[in-house]
Design an enzyme around this catalytic site. Structure first.
Site, PDB file in Angstrom:
ATOM      1  N   LYS A 297      42.054  87.786  19.895  1.00 24.12           N
ATOM      2  CA  LYS A 297      41.391  87.083  21.006  1.00 24.12           C
ATOM      3  C   LYS A 297      42.219  87.169  22.291  1.00 24.12           C
ATOM      4  CE  LYS A 297      41.207  83.108  18.844  1.00 24.12           C
ATOM      5  NZ  LYS A 297      41.765  83.421  17.523  1.00 24.12           N
TER       6      LYS A 297
ATOM      7  N   ARG B 156      36.372  75.109  18.692  1.00 27.14           N
ATOM      8  CA  ARG B 156      36.806  75.485  17.355  1.00 27.14           C
ATOM      9  C   ARG B 156      36.178  74.606  16.284  1.00 27.14           C
ATOM     10  NH1 ARG B 156      41.919  77.884  18.634  1.00 27.14           N
ATOM     11  NH2 ARG B 156      42.973  78.682  16.812  1.00 27.14           N
TER      12      ARG B 156
ATOM     13  N   ARG C 196      54.284  89.622  15.823  1.00 25.29           N
ATOM     14  CA  ARG C 196      53.835  89.317  17.196  1.00 25.29           C
ATOM     15  C   ARG C 196      54.953  88.648  18.003  1.00 25.29           C
ATOM     16  NH1 ARG C 196      48.663  85.551  18.137  1.00 25.29           N
ATOM     17  NH2 ARG C 196      49.849  84.097  16.836  1.00 25.29           N
TER      18      ARG C 196
ATOM     19  N   ARG D 141      56.118  82.777  17.891  1.00 28.07           N
ATOM     20  CA  ARG D 141      55.509  81.450  17.770  1.00 28.07           C
ATOM     21  C   ARG D 141      55.956  80.768  16.487  1.00 28.07           C
ATOM     22  NH1 ARG D 141      49.223  82.158  19.285  1.00 28.07           N
ATOM     23  NH2 ARG D 141      49.096  80.691  17.537  1.00 28.07           N
TER      24      ARG D 141
ATOM     25  N   ARG E 101      46.231  78.061   8.769  1.00 30.70           N
ATOM     26  CA  ARG E 101      45.375  78.277   9.953  1.00 30.70           C
ATOM     27  C   ARG E 101      44.097  79.019   9.560  1.00 30.70           C
ATOM     28  NH1 ARG E 101      49.559  81.266  13.513  1.00 30.70           N
ATOM     29  NH2 ARG E 101      47.806  81.693  14.900  1.00 30.70           N
TER      30      ARG E 101
HETATM   31  P1  AP5 Z   1      46.310  88.092  19.370  1.00 33.40           P
HETATM   32  O1  AP5 Z   1      45.664  88.797  20.507  1.00 33.40           O
HETATM   33  O2  AP5 Z   1      47.510  87.258  19.657  1.00 33.40           O
HETATM   34  O3  AP5 Z   1      45.267  87.257  18.482  1.00 33.40           O
HETATM   35  P2  AP5 Z   1      44.598  85.849  18.666  1.00 33.40           P
HETATM   36  O4  AP5 Z   1      43.251  85.977  18.050  1.00 33.40           O
HETATM   37  O5  AP5 Z   1      44.711  85.382  20.081  1.00 33.40           O
HETATM   38  O6  AP5 Z   1      45.506  84.998  17.694  1.00 33.40           O
HETATM   39  P3  AP5 Z   1      46.094  83.539  17.840  1.00 33.40           P
HETATM   40  O7  AP5 Z   1      47.140  83.425  16.754  1.00 33.40           O
HETATM   41  O8  AP5 Z   1      46.533  83.247  19.232  1.00 33.40           O
HETATM   42  O9  AP5 Z   1      44.871  82.682  17.488  1.00 33.40           O
HETATM   43  P4  AP5 Z   1      44.827  81.239  16.987  1.00 33.40           P
HETATM   44  O10 AP5 Z   1      43.390  81.038  17.102  1.00 33.40           O
HETATM   45  O11 AP5 Z   1      45.445  80.976  15.669  1.00 33.40           O
HETATM   46  O12 AP5 Z   1      45.858  80.479  17.929  1.00 33.40           O
HETATM   47  P5  AP5 Z   1      45.714  79.603  19.239  1.00 33.40           P
HETATM   48  O13 AP5 Z   1      46.847  79.942  20.108  1.00 33.40           O
HETATM   49  O14 AP5 Z   1      44.346  79.660  19.777  1.00 33.40           O
HETATM   50  O15 AP5 Z   1      46.664  89.239  18.330  1.00 33.40           O
HETATM   51  C1  AP5 Z   1      47.321  88.931  17.155  1.00 33.40           C
HETATM   52  C2  AP5 Z   1      48.382  89.976  16.866  1.00 33.40           C
HETATM   53  O16 AP5 Z   1      47.748  91.138  16.396  1.00 33.40           O
HETATM   54  C3  AP5 Z   1      49.180  90.417  18.079  1.00 33.40           C
HETATM   55  O17 AP5 Z   1      50.505  90.590  17.727  1.00 33.40           O
HETATM   56  C4  AP5 Z   1      48.531  91.723  18.463  1.00 33.40           C
HETATM   57  O18 AP5 Z   1      49.383  92.558  19.205  1.00 33.40           O
HETATM   58  C5  AP5 Z   1      48.252  92.263  17.086  1.00 33.40           C
HETATM   59  N1  AP5 Z   1      47.290  93.304  16.964  1.00 33.40           N
HETATM   60  C6  AP5 Z   1      46.101  93.425  17.558  1.00 33.40           C
HETATM   61  N2  AP5 Z   1      45.512  94.566  17.136  1.00 33.40           N
HETATM   62  C7  AP5 Z   1      46.374  95.165  16.237  1.00 33.40           C
HETATM   63  C8  AP5 Z   1      46.344  96.348  15.462  1.00 33.40           C
HETATM   64  N3  AP5 Z   1      45.343  97.198  15.532  1.00 33.40           N
HETATM   65  N4  AP5 Z   1      47.394  96.617  14.650  1.00 33.40           N
HETATM   66  C9  AP5 Z   1      48.452  95.778  14.596  1.00 33.40           C
HETATM   67  N5  AP5 Z   1      48.537  94.653  15.315  1.00 33.40           N
HETATM   68  C10 AP5 Z   1      47.505  94.352  16.148  1.00 33.40           C
HETATM   69  O19 AP5 Z   1      45.920  78.141  18.643  1.00 33.40           O
HETATM   70  C11 AP5 Z   1      47.165  77.730  18.090  1.00 33.40           C
HETATM   71  C12 AP5 Z   1      47.053  76.332  17.507  1.00 33.40           C
HETATM   72  O20 AP5 Z   1      46.700  75.393  18.534  1.00 33.40           O
HETATM   73  C13 AP5 Z   1      45.944  76.142  16.451  1.00 33.40           C
HETATM   74  O21 AP5 Z   1      46.354  76.530  15.166  1.00 33.40           O
HETATM   75  C14 AP5 Z   1      45.675  74.632  16.583  1.00 33.40           C
HETATM   76  O22 AP5 Z   1      46.650  73.894  15.920  1.00 33.40           O
HETATM   77  C15 AP5 Z   1      45.790  74.406  18.061  1.00 33.40           C
HETATM   78  N6  AP5 Z   1      44.498  74.551  18.759  1.00 33.40           N
HETATM   79  C16 AP5 Z   1      44.167  75.524  19.655  1.00 33.40           C
HETATM   80  N7  AP5 Z   1      42.906  75.364  20.089  1.00 33.40           N
HETATM   81  C17 AP5 Z   1      42.412  74.275  19.452  1.00 33.40           C
HETATM   82  C18 AP5 Z   1      41.150  73.616  19.469  1.00 33.40           C
HETATM   83  N8  AP5 Z   1      40.133  74.062  20.229  1.00 33.40           N
HETATM   84  N9  AP5 Z   1      40.994  72.518  18.686  1.00 33.40           N
HETATM   85  C19 AP5 Z   1      41.999  72.068  17.914  1.00 33.40           C
HETATM   86  N10 AP5 Z   1      43.219  72.645  17.853  1.00 33.40           N
HETATM   87  C20 AP5 Z   1      43.432  73.742  18.611  1.00 33.40           C
HETATM   88 MG    MG Z   2      45.640  83.692  21.044  1.00 29.95          MG
END
Ligand code: AP5
Ligand code: MG
Length: 223
Positions: free
Chosen positions: A19, A93, A127, A160, A171
């Site tokens: 994402k 979410r 990452r 992270r 997660r």
């Molecule tokens: P990346 O682009 O970082 O993926 P992402 O989908 O953004 O992953 P996140 O871990 O950020 O999502 P998340 O939803 O768990 O975390 P968030 O920060 O929103 O890519 C992932 C990796 O893959 C990278 O290293 C990239 O380079 C690699 N990659 C891509 N393509 C590849 C390939 N072909 N081969 C190899 N590698 C590749 O949320 C964090 C926490 O915050 C949550 O767990 C929760 O506790 C809280 N939170 C956030 N939003 C809410 C909400 N709305 N409600 C409640 N709690 C919330």
């Molecule tokens: Mg993200």
């Protein structure tokens, strides 16, 4: 591309589905404002705000933070960019959050990244991120030019705290039970577009073509 109409978009997908990476490309190509719930929470933790300290335990354990806190935070940030097109990443979410968003704004585009769970774990442990901007690197896939440092600012990269294998498992579980129902919510509204694959570089051209068409047809309807 210059948009003639305000676009309200959401990007969804399991943790590690890309994402953040795809959002960066959408912002660069189409000029939408990117609002990432995870980046906002991490900025609060980094700045040691009261909210950040309260939420850190939830996030480090791989649980979602409370719906009302998250909804208030994001909706107040959205009001600040009300006159621009935006892309929400990581919100909504839960069904509660989707309804809270719906009460304030009507979402017209939902991009769903459908990536198999098996490949996600390995990705997340390699990452690295630039905390102030949320820029994402991966040592196997898109490494920074200088190891350990952000390409744009030269500042250090960090891993992270919630990217450990055990937390990633939790997660993914939270995603399955709490977030997957939101996909159905948007599917029933006719705004969901799913992109399946295992590599961001292969998914991205499809997202780009879809958005180019969608944004052009939106513009023509308005003209
Ligand atoms: P990346 O682009 O970082 O993926 P992402 O989908 O953004 O992953 P996140 O871990 O950020 O999502 P998340 O939803 O768990 O975390 P968030 O920060 O929103 O890519 C992932 C990796 O893959 C990278 O290293 C990239 O380079 C690699 N990659 C891509 N393509 C590849 C390939 N072909 N081969 C190899 N590698 C590749 O949320 C964090 C926490 O915050 C949550 O767990 C929760 O506790 C809280 N939170 C956030 N939003 C809410 C909400 N709305 N409600 C409640 N709690 C919330
Ligand atoms: Mg993200």
């Amino acid at each position: 591309m210059v948009l003639q109409r305000i676009v309200r978009a959401v990007i969804m997908g399991p943790p590690g589905s890309g994402k953040g990476t795809v959002s960066g490309r959408i912002v660069k190509t189409f000029g939408l404002k990117h609002i990432s719930s995870g980046d906002i929470l991490r900025a609060n933790i980094n700045a040691r705000t009261e909210l950040g300290l309260l939420m850190k335990a939830c996030i480090d354990q791989g649980q979602l933070v409370p719906d009302d806190v998250m909804s208030r935070l994001i909706l107040s940030d959205l009001r600040a960019v009300d006159q621009s097109s935006w892309l929400l990443d990581g919100f909504p979410r839960t069904i509660y959050q989707a309804e809270a968003l719906d009460d304030a704004y009507s979402v017209d585009t939902v991009i769903n990244l459908n990536v198999p769970f098996e490949i996600i774990k390995q990705r997340l442990t390699s990452r690295w991120i630039h905390l102030p901007s949320g820029r994402v690197y991966n040592i196997d896939f898109n490494p920074p030019k200088v190891s350990g440092f952000d390409d744009a600012t030269g500042e250090p990269l960090v891993q992270r705290a919630d990217d450990t294998p055990e937390t990633v498992t939790r997660r993914l579980k939270a995603y399955k039970t709490q977030t997957e129902p939101v996909l159905e919510y948007y599917r029933s509204k006719g705004v969901l577009e799913t992109f399946s694959g295992t590599e961001t570089n292969k998914i991205w051209p499809h997202v780009e073509t879809f958005l180019s068409r969608k944004l052009t047809s939106v513009n023509q309807k308005v003209a």
